[in-house]
Design a protein around this motif. Structure first.
Motif, PDB file in Angstrom:
ATOM      1  N   ILE A 273      -6.693   6.116   9.697  1.00 12.16           N
ATOM      2  CA  ILE A 273      -7.738   5.913   8.591  1.00 12.16           C
ATOM      3  C   ILE A 273      -8.008   7.256   7.673  1.00 12.16           C
ATOM      4  CG2 ILE A 273     -10.282   6.121   7.975  1.00 12.16           C
ATOM      5  CD1 ILE A 273      -9.124   3.341   8.192  1.00 12.16           C
ATOM      6  N   ALA A 274      -7.797   8.441   8.295  1.00 12.75           N
ATOM      7  CA  ALA A 274      -7.705   9.796   7.605  1.00 12.75           C
ATOM      8  C   ALA A 274      -6.567   9.847   6.538  1.00 12.75           C
ATOM      9  CB  ALA A 274      -7.945  10.749   8.478  1.00 12.75           C
ATOM     10  N   ARG A 275      -5.567   9.212   7.083  1.00  9.67           N
ATOM     11  CA  ARG A 275      -4.031   9.372   6.122  1.00  9.67           C
ATOM     12  C   ARG A 275      -4.482   8.360   5.032  1.00  9.67           C
ATOM     13  NH1 ARG A 275      -0.985   8.203  10.980  1.00  9.67           N
ATOM     14  NH2 ARG A 275      -0.581   6.290  10.238  1.00  9.67           N
ATOM     15  N   VAL A 276      -5.416   7.207   5.283  1.00  9.69           N
ATOM     16  CA  VAL A 276      -5.319   6.054   4.307  1.00  9.69           C
ATOM     17  C   VAL A 276      -6.339   6.740   3.266  1.00  9.69           C
ATOM     18  CG1 VAL A 276      -6.073   3.942   3.720  1.00  9.69           C
ATOM     19  CG2 VAL A 276      -4.589   4.363   5.527  1.00  9.69           C
TER      20      VAL A 276
ATOM     21  N   LEU B 206       0.947  -1.207  -0.003  1.00  9.78           N
ATOM     22  CA  LEU B 206       0.009   0.066  -0.116  1.00  9.78           C
ATOM     23  C   LEU B 206       0.844   1.140  -0.167  1.00  9.78           C
ATOM     24  CD1 LEU B 206      -3.361   0.500   1.898  1.00  9.78           C
ATOM     25  CD2 LEU B 206      -1.702   2.345   1.995  1.00  9.78           C
ATOM     26  N   ASN B 207       1.600   1.252   0.854  1.00 19.55           N
ATOM     27  CA  ASN B 207       2.868   2.587   0.968  1.00 19.55           C
ATOM     28  C   ASN B 207       3.341   2.774  -0.547  1.00 19.55           C
ATOM     29  OD1 ASN B 207       2.311   2.798   3.668  1.00 19.55           O
ATOM     30  ND2 ASN B 207       4.278   1.834   4.204  1.00 19.55           N
ATOM     31  N   ARG B 208       3.931   1.701  -1.247  1.00 21.91           N
ATOM     32  CA  ARG B 208       4.502   2.016  -2.517  1.00 21.91           C
ATOM     33  C   ARG B 208       3.525   2.476  -3.498  1.00 21.91           C
ATOM     34  NH1 ARG B 208       6.653  -2.980  -0.831  1.00 21.91           N
ATOM     35  NH2 ARG B 208       5.548  -4.178  -2.182  1.00 21.91           N
ATOM     36  N   SER B 209       2.080   1.789  -3.375  1.00 27.95           N
ATOM     37  CA  SER B 209       1.199   2.273  -4.431  1.00 27.95           C
ATOM     38  C   SER B 209       1.058   3.805  -4.146  1.00 27.95           C
ATOM     39  CB  SER B 209      -0.041   1.473  -4.226  1.00 27.95           C
ATOM     40  OG  SER B 209      -1.205   1.908  -5.068  1.00 27.95           O
ATOM     41  N   VAL B 210       0.758   4.270  -3.044  1.00 23.89           N
ATOM     42  CA  VAL B 210       0.418   5.647  -2.629  1.00 23.89           C
ATOM     43  C   VAL B 210       1.690   6.652  -2.779  1.00 23.89           C
ATOM     44  CG1 VAL B 210      -1.758   5.007  -1.622  1.00 23.89           C
ATOM     45  CG2 VAL B 210       0.532   5.545  -0.140  1.00 23.89           C
ATOM     46  N   GLY B 211       3.100   5.972  -2.712  1.00 21.26           N
ATOM     47  CA  GLY B 211       4.093   6.816  -2.694  1.00 21.26           C
ATOM     48  C   GLY B 211       4.451   7.516  -1.563  1.00 21.26           C
ATOM     49  N   ALA B 212       3.962   7.066  -0.365  1.00 20.88           N
ATOM     50  CA  ALA B 212       4.433   7.581   1.008  1.00 20.88           C
ATOM     51  C   ALA B 212       4.264   6.486   1.968  1.00 20.88           C
ATOM     52  CB  ALA B 212       3.136   8.687   1.228  1.00 20.88           C
TER      53      ALA B 212
ATOM     54  N   LYS C  99      -5.018   9.471   0.784  1.00 18.77           N
ATOM     55  CA  LYS C  99      -4.191   8.918  -0.374  1.00 18.77           C
ATOM     56  C   LYS C  99      -4.945   8.043  -1.324  1.00 18.77           C
ATOM     57  CE  LYS C  99      -0.230  10.572   0.796  1.00 18.77           C
ATOM     58  NZ  LYS C  99       0.665  11.544  -0.135  1.00 18.77           N
ATOM     59  N   LEU C 100      -5.917   7.386  -0.873  1.00 22.37           N
ATOM     60  CA  LEU C 100      -6.669   6.618  -1.700  1.00 22.37           C
ATOM     61  C   LEU C 100      -7.815   7.243  -2.399  1.00 22.37           C
ATOM     62  CD1 LEU C 100      -6.785   2.930   0.337  1.00 22.37           C
ATOM     63  CD2 LEU C 100      -5.184   3.717  -1.697  1.00 22.37           C
TER      64      LEU C 100
END
Length: 333
Positions: free
Chosen positions: A323-326, A172-178, A329-330
Motif C-alpha cells: 500500500i505504501a508503494r501504491v 496501474l503499473n503502466r500508469s505510474v511508470g513502474a 505513486k498515486l
C-alpha cells in the motif's frame, strides 16, 4: 521457490470437496522447501450473498478450525481473515479506478451468478444484483496483488480471474511508470479431482449435496445414507465404477481397501447400504484426529483467535508495504 496465495470463502462450513480439492493440496504445497504460503479466509467476499453476521462468524470459525485441524503450520505460513486487514479494501478502491467496466461485465462468474439471481428474483430482478458482486474480481485482484503473490493455485473456472488480475495490475503499473505490483501466474492442476456430491453432481454448497465430515457421528451417517444409488438387487453383482458411494470411498481408502470393496461389489450379495456404512466408518476412522482437533478449536475460541491474530499481524506487515508503494505513486503520501 515461490510466494503462493490461496483464499477460501466463508459462505459455509468446509465440506469434503473443499478439503480434498483445496485445503489439503494448499497445506501440502506450503510444506515444500522454499515456498512462502499466504492462506486467507475471504470473509469480505461472502457479503455479496450472506448478510447475517452471526452466521458469517460461525462459518469463519469453522473454516479456520478446519485448516488448523488438517495440520496447517502457522509458524511456516501466513493465515488470516481478509476483513481484519483493511489494506484489502483500500487497494481494491485504487484498482477499481484502473478497471474498465466491460472487463467486469464480461466476467464469466458475474454473468453466471447474475443470470441465476435474476431468474430467482422474478419481479424483483432489478435489485437482485449488488455492486459487490459486480466488482468482486477487483477485490479478488487486491487480495492477490497486496501480497506480491507469484503463484495462485486455482481450478480452470478461476483462470479468467487471474488474467483479469494481471490486466488490472498491468494497467496501474503502466500508469505510474513502474512495476509496483507483481503480476501473478495461475497454477492450474489438470489432475485436480472433481469430488462428487451425494447426488453425483460436483460436491457444492450451492447444490446442497455435500458431506461435512465434522458433523456428529449420527448426523454424518444420515447424510451418507442419502447418497444416490441405483436399483440393483442386493443379490446381484454391481458395477463399482458407476456407483457414487464407491467413487467417494475410493478417494479416501487405501489401495487394498479399494480392491476389497470392488470385489464385494462384483461378487453380489453386497448391498449399497453396506457400502455406505463402510464409507461412513472410513471417514470416522481416517479423520478421527482431524475431527478431534476441529472440535478443540471450535470450543476454544481464545486459541483460535490467537492463531488468527498472529497471522493477521504478519499479513498487515506485508500488505502495508504494498500500500505504501501504491500510495506514493498515486500521490496519496
Amino acid at each position: 521457490m515461490a510466494r503462493i496465495l490461496t483464499g477460501i470463502q466463508s459462505s459455509g462450513r468446509p465440506h469434503l470437496g473443499n478439503i480434498l480439492g483445496a485445503i489439503k493440496p494448499a497445506i501440502d504445497l506450503s510444506l515444500l522447501p522454499g515456498n512462502d504460503s499466504f492462506l486467507f479466509i475471504a470473509d469480505l467476499h461472502s457479503l455479496t450473498s450472506l448478510r447475517d453476521g452471526n452466521t458469517r462468524r460461525d462459518y469463519v470459525r469453522a473454516i479456520a478450525s478446519t485448516w488448523l485441524a488438517f495440520g496447517l503450520d502457522t509458524s511456516r505460513t501466513t493465515f488470516w481473515r481478509q476483513s481484519r486487514v483493511p489494506e484489502h479494501t483500500e487497494l481494491a478502491w485504487y484498482l477499481n479506478c484502473f478497471t474498465p467496466v466491460p472487463m467486469l461485465e464480461n466476467a464469466t462468474s458475474f454473468k453466471d451468478k447474475s443470470e441465476k439471481l435474476t431468474a430467482e428474483a422474478g419481479s424483483n430482478a432489478a435489485s437482485a444484483i449488488n455492486a459487490g458482486l459486480f466488482t468482486y474480481p477487483v477485490l479478488q485482484a487486491a487480495d492477490i496483488l497486496l501480497y506480491d503473490a507469484e503463484v495462485i493455485p486455482v481450478g480452470k473456472d478461476q483462470r479468467q480471474h487471474i488474467e483479469m488480475t494481471r490486466d488490472i495490475a498491468g494497467a496501474l503499473n503502466r500508469s505510474v511508470g513502474a512495476d509496483i505490483l507483481v503480476l501473478p501466474e495461475a497454477r492450474i492442476d489438470e489432475r485436480l479431482m472433481v469430488i462428487p456430491g451425494i447426488d453425483g453432481k460436483k460436491m457444492s454448497k450451492s447444490y446442497n449435496n455435500y458431506i461435512d465430515i465434522f458433523l456428529p457421528e449420527n448426523e454424518l451417517y444420515k447424510v451418507i445414507k442419502k447418497i444416490k444409488s441405483d436399483s440393483t438387487a442386493l443379490e446381484d453383482p454391481k458395477n463399482p465404477d458407476t456407483d457414487i458411494t464407491f467413487q467417494l470411498y475410493s478417494l479416501l481408502a487405501s489401495d487394498e481397501q479399494i480392491r476389497e470393496m470392488r470385489g464385494l461389489y462384483e461378487a453380489g450379495g453386497f448391498g449399497y447400504g453396506s457400502a455406505k456404512k463402510a464409507f461412513y466408518e472410513l471417514i470416522v476412522q481416517k479423520y478421527a484426529t482431524e475431527r478431534e482437533r476441529f472440535t478443540f478449536y471450535m470450543t476454544n475460541n481464545d486459541e483460535l483467535e490467537r492463531e488468527l491474530r498472529t497471522g493477521e499481524e504478519k499479513a498487515r506487515a506485508v500488505a502495508s508495504q504494498t500500500i505504501a508503494r501504491v500510495r506514493e505513486k498515486l500521490g496519496f503520501n
